[in-house]
Scaffold this motif. Structure first.
Motif, PDB file in Angstrom:
ATOM      1  N   GLU A 116       0.899  -1.155   0.012  1.00  0.00           N
ATOM      2  CA  GLU A 116      -0.015   0.100   0.062  1.00  0.00           C
ATOM      3  C   GLU A 116       0.886   1.217   0.029  1.00  0.00           C
ATOM      4  O   GLU A 116       0.667   2.336  -0.602  1.00  0.00           O
ATOM      5  CB  GLU A 116      -0.847   0.055   1.157  1.00  0.00           C
ATOM      6  N   ILE A 117       1.988   1.125   0.741  1.00  0.00           N
ATOM      7  CA  ILE A 117       2.667   2.379   0.645  1.00  0.00           C
ATOM      8  C   ILE A 117       3.443   2.556  -0.695  1.00  0.00           C
ATOM      9  O   ILE A 117       3.597   3.660  -1.396  1.00  0.00           O
ATOM     10  CB  ILE A 117       4.242   2.171   1.774  1.00  0.00           C
ATOM     11  N   GLN A 118       3.832   1.607  -1.311  1.00  0.00           N
ATOM     12  CA  GLN A 118       4.283   1.575  -2.728  1.00  0.00           C
ATOM     13  C   GLN A 118       3.301   2.129  -3.814  1.00  0.00           C
ATOM     14  O   GLN A 118       3.650   2.994  -4.434  1.00  0.00           O
ATOM     15  CB  GLN A 118       4.846   0.074  -3.147  1.00  0.00           C
ATOM     16  N   LYS A 119       2.074   1.703  -3.619  1.00  0.00           N
ATOM     17  CA  LYS A 119       1.204   2.521  -4.457  1.00  0.00           C
ATOM     18  C   LYS A 119       0.734   3.787  -4.188  1.00  0.00           C
ATOM     19  O   LYS A 119       0.598   4.513  -5.097  1.00  0.00           O
ATOM     20  CB  LYS A 119      -0.275   1.534  -4.196  1.00  0.00           C
ATOM     21  N   GLN A 120       0.594   4.250  -2.903  1.00  0.00           N
ATOM     22  CA  GLN A 120       0.233   5.446  -2.540  1.00  0.00           C
ATOM     23  C   GLN A 120       1.276   6.554  -2.758  1.00  0.00           C
ATOM     24  O   GLN A 120       0.885   7.721  -3.029  1.00  0.00           O
ATOM     25  CB  GLN A 120      -0.261   5.536  -1.052  1.00  0.00           C
ATOM     26  N   LEU A 121       2.506   6.345  -2.577  1.00  0.00           N
ATOM     27  CA  LEU A 121       3.589   7.269  -2.611  1.00  0.00           C
ATOM     28  C   LEU A 121       4.139   6.873  -3.853  1.00  0.00           C
ATOM     29  O   LEU A 121       5.375   7.539  -4.192  1.00  0.00           O
ATOM     30  CB  LEU A 121       4.546   6.842  -1.288  1.00  0.00           C
ATOM     31  N   ASN A 122       4.068   6.087  -4.646  1.00  0.00           N
ATOM     32  CA  ASN A 122       4.631   5.780  -6.153  1.00  0.00           C
ATOM     33  C   ASN A 122       6.069   5.499  -5.890  1.00  0.00           C
ATOM     34  O   ASN A 122       6.883   6.252  -6.674  1.00  0.00           O
ATOM     35  CB  ASN A 122       4.250   7.080  -6.873  1.00  0.00           C
ATOM     36  N   VAL A 123       6.658   4.667  -5.040  1.00  0.00           N
ATOM     37  CA  VAL A 123       8.061   4.559  -4.868  1.00  0.00           C
ATOM     38  C   VAL A 123       8.261   2.970  -5.103  1.00  0.00           C
ATOM     39  O   VAL A 123       7.305   2.123  -5.310  1.00  0.00           O
ATOM     40  CB  VAL A 123       8.391   4.783  -3.072  1.00  0.00           C
ATOM     41  N   SER A 124       9.526   2.659  -5.159  1.00  0.00           N
ATOM     42  CA  SER A 124      10.153   1.226  -5.373  1.00  0.00           C
ATOM     43  C   SER A 124       9.494   0.451  -4.094  1.00  0.00           C
ATOM     44  O   SER A 124       9.206   0.874  -3.054  1.00  0.00           O
ATOM     45  CB  SER A 124      11.294   0.977  -5.623  1.00  0.00           C
ATOM     46  N   TYR A 125       9.640  -0.839  -4.306  1.00  0.00           N
ATOM     47  CA  TYR A 125       9.380  -1.875  -3.124  1.00  0.00           C
ATOM     48  C   TYR A 125      10.282  -1.453  -2.148  1.00  0.00           C
ATOM     49  O   TYR A 125      10.012  -1.768  -0.983  1.00  0.00           O
ATOM     50  CB  TYR A 125       9.278  -3.266  -3.742  1.00  0.00           C
TER      51      TYR A 125
END
Length: 335
Positions: free
Chosen positions: A239-248
């Motif tokens: 969810e953090i990866q999706k919401q903040l548009n960052v790598s895994y």
């Protein structure tokens, strides 16, 4: 070990009475779904001292629902971890959880330990949804004479295939698995070494892993309710990866606090926090439903589930929960 369960030994099945355990020389080896951890303690007169601690990540899906899917990756990781920590001790203790592990609190007529071990195979058939020949079984007497004139017993069963998989990867890594415990009770062991829960008090031990959350409700020092929930840190990372548009990797670092706060975009961070709160609420509700479901099943008796018909009515015995419903309800409100 706490009074809730004995530990299991592959050399002396389900006892954990090997020389290494008696001498207190075991190394703790935690084989999780996302990483492997190792811990070595030294017992002193006053307390335990940490000798070493290390961790190493595992590739995705090396372990799924407690089952080892990529044995080679696990063996290589264990070897690398032990070498990096310069640990020479070969005897280790591991623990398991998942759908292949069954825990049940049951009521039986008062009998000796020897009589219990002789009759438990037949008794276990009423509670275990697997072929009795396919599981390892252990029991612990929680109360040798309850208010109903019976004894409270904890039944623990795990599929032999899963146990053998863990023992084999440990052996291939050059180690010896002297003890195989259950995740929830391993956490309880650590808790009871460090803290005292007063008689009559109820507490919950929650072990949040990458893929599974282990819940163990303790009442008066005895495990009253356990549950494994298929929800963990991986969902937060996704969810953090999706919401903040960052790598895994960046999302994983954010989850464990490895990125500076100023690097995070605040509006998206708020969305993540709201999602996290929602997930925690979901977890609390899930645990509450599970506790009510388990209490209802235990009141119905052995061999009976809420979603299944009774298979052996003539062999049914009355079963009651070890912990009172009031105690579980109090704990559920605090989770």
């Amino acid at each position: 070990t706490p009074s809730t369960t004995k530990m299991w030994s592959p050399t002396t099945p389900l006892n954990g009475t090997g020389d290494a355990m008696a001498k207190g020389n075991l190394i703790g080896l935690d084989i999780g779904s996302s990483s492997i951890k190792v811990c070595q303690l030294k017992e002193t007169r006053r307390a335990y001292q940490l000798q070493c601690f290390g961790t190493i990540p595992l590739p995705p899906e090396a372990i799924v629902d407690g089952s080892i899917m990529n044995a080679t990756a696990v063996v290589d990781a264990v070897r690398e971890l032990m070498a990096s920590q310069k640990i020479r001790q070969k005897d280790v203790a591991v623990s398991v959880s998942g759908h292949s592990v069954i825990l049940r609190k049951i009521n039986l007529p008062v009998m000796t330990r020897e009589e219990l071990e002789e009759s438990i195979q037949w008794e276990a058939e009423q509670y275990i949804p697997f072929d009795i020949n396919d599981v390892n079984i252990d029991v612990a007497i929680l109360n040798d004479h309850n208010d109903q004139g019976q004894m409270d017993v904890l039944l623990v069963a795990a599929k032999k295939d899963m146990i053998n998989d863990y023992i084999n990867v440990v052996r291939e890594a050059g180690l010896m698995a002297n003890v195989v415990d259950v995740d929830s009770f391993a956490v309880q062991n650590a808790f009871e070494v460090n803290y005292n829960l007063p008689v009559g008090e109820t507490g919950a031990l929650i072990n949040v892993g990458a893929a599974v959350v282990n819940i163990n409700v303790i009442h008066s020092g005895v495990s009253a309710f356990t549950r494994d929930i298929a929800q963990g840190g991986n969902q937060y990372t996704d969810e953090i990866q999706k919401q903040l548009n960052v790598s895994y990797d960046e999302a994983e670092a954010l989850q464990v606090g490895g990125v500076e706060p100023e690097q995070v975009v605040l509006p998206r961070q708020v969305r993540v926090e709201r999602w996290s709160l929602h997930q925690c609420t979901h977890l609390r509700q899930h645990a509450g439903r599970a506790a009510r479901h388990r209490n209802a099943e235990e009141r119905m008796g052995p061999g009976r589930r809420l979603d299944q018909p009774q298979q052996h009515p003539d062999r049914r015995r009355r079963a009651r929960s070890v912990g009172s419903e009031e105690a579980v309800d109090r704990t559920r409100r605090h989770i």
